[in-house]
Write an enzyme that holds these catalytic residues in place. Structure first.
Site, short mmCIF file in Angstrom:
data_model
loop_
_atom_site.label_atom_id
_atom_site.label_comp_id
_atom_site.label_asym_id
_atom_site.label_seq_id
_atom_site.Cartn_x
_atom_site.Cartn_y
_atom_site.Cartn_z
N GLU A 178 0.98 -1.40 -0.05
CA GLU A 178 -0.01 0.15 0.07
C GLU A 178 0.81 1.16 0.01
O GLU A 178 1.24 1.92 1.17
CB GLU A 178 -0.86 -0.14 1.19
CG GLU A 178 -1.79 1.30 1.32
CD GLU A 178 -2.69 1.36 2.56
OE1 GLU A 178 -3.47 2.27 2.72
OE2 GLU A 178 -2.90 0.13 3.24
N LYS A 220 -2.42 -2.05 -3.31
CA LYS A 220 -3.52 -1.16 -2.67
C LYS A 220 -3.12 0.29 -2.75
O LYS A 220 -2.42 0.79 -1.91
CB LYS A 220 -3.77 -1.47 -1.21
CG LYS A 220 -4.79 -0.77 -0.51
CD LYS A 220 -5.00 -1.22 0.71
CE LYS A 220 -6.23 -0.03 1.66
NZ LYS A 220 -6.69 -0.85 2.67
#
Length: 331
Positions: A178, A220
């Site tokens: 992420e 992500k």
């Protein structure tokens, strides 16, 4: 150590991101979750944090729209009211359990406020223990601000994400990587695009150099948007800008992309996802890994009251259904 072949990791990564389902982020730290509870008039404790996460996980039919749930260490080690450990209950409910393994951010010296995410010390042993207790995937979040991101900060965080991902795969756990470019502020779409390109370019250079199998990870990222305090642009423009960055920098073999919400209103972020899902030439499935966009209204509805659990769960399920619909896949 739990060891899975690359094909098994790829299968889990695909399970997380395909079929119109997404990932529920319920991994707020103890401090953050306590603050959110207190803002709703709920006394913060290990028990109330557990009760709230149990409300989310046990919503009837959640697995129709949710493939995985990200938990923090406290919740991962807790039991539901019926005595089942959270990761075991999640699997029994058709949802893969995941664990946040970074330990937060610190300032990078000499980088004008840029941050580095920490938590690599002892990570291999922690991942082994999480795998033994049923974790299917993990998450590590790097944080960038458009005003403070530097090439060095991008490289440093990309290197940490790559080391984390390689360790995850060594222990049979799918890595969610992420790299979040924050949407707070007044910056325009171009500033977000520039920062996102810098973060993703560094990330994938490091992932490849570290020998990470890209078929066994989930990306992500943020949507490429103007800052929340800037004038908004149409969702189609967000989708086009986001896709242009992903097309140029994300290899086709990445298993899937699960977008974070970043503080955007639920309806708005679902519009971004819906527009992006209509772009046929993308090589990877796109879905969601939302936190606040799915759960904030449910937390407010619950407010710590047993009598409001069912109503709160219905609010959660409606938000999850709307997000799943935005993927363009009929569940």
């Amino acid at each position: 150590m739990t060891t899975l072949p690359a094909t098994a990791l790829a299968d889990v990564a695909q399970q997380l991101t395909r079929g119109g389902r997404g990932i529920l982020a319920a991994d707020e730290s103890i401090t953050t979750m306590s603050s959110r509870l207190e803002l709703e008039g709920v006394p913060a404790s290990a028990t109330t944090r557990r009760d709230y996460r149990e409300l989310l996980l046990t919503a009837d039919g959640l697995s129709e729209w949710i493939s995985g749930i990200i938990l923090c260490d406290e919740t991962f080690g807790q039991d539901l009211a019926d005595g089942r450990p959270f990761p075991i209950a999640a699997r029994e409910l058709g949802i893969l359990p995941g664990i946040k393994v970074d330990t937060g951010t610190a300032a990078l010296p000499g980088q004008g406020g840029a941050l580095i995410t920490e938590g690599l010390d002892g990570l291999g042993a922690r991942l082994a223990a999480y795998a033994d207790r049923g974790a299917a995937f993990a998450k590590w979040r790097a944080v960038f601000d458009v005003h403070t991101i530097t090439p060095y900060a991008a490289d440093a965080n990309g290197h940490a994400l790559a080391r984390y991902a390689a360790l995850c795969q060594q222990h049979g756990i799918v890595a969610i990587v992420e790299p979040e470019v924050l949407c707070t502020g007044e910056h325009d779409l171009g500033a977000s695009e520039k920062a996102t390109r810098l973060a993703l370019s560094a990330l994938f250079t490091e992932l490849v150099d570290a020998g990470v199998d890209l078929t066994g990870i989930v990306l992500k990222p943020n949507f490429v948007t103007p800052g929340l305090d800037a004038a908004p642009v149409p969702p189609a423009e967000v989708a086009a800008g986001t896709f242009a960055v992903l097309r140029d920098l994300v290899p086709a073999e990445v298993a899937g992309i699960a977008f974070l919400s970043g503080g955007h209103p639920t309806a708005r972020v679902c519009e971004f996802l819906s527009e992006l899902a209509t772009i046929d030439e993308r090589p990877w499935p796109v879905t969601f890994s939302f936190g606040r966009a799915l759960v904030s209204a449910a937390l407010h509805t619950w407010g710590g009251s047993d009598s409001e659990v069912a109503a709160a769960q219905q609010v959660l399920l409606e938000n999850c259904r709307n997000a799943a619909d935005a993927t363009g896949h009929t569940v």
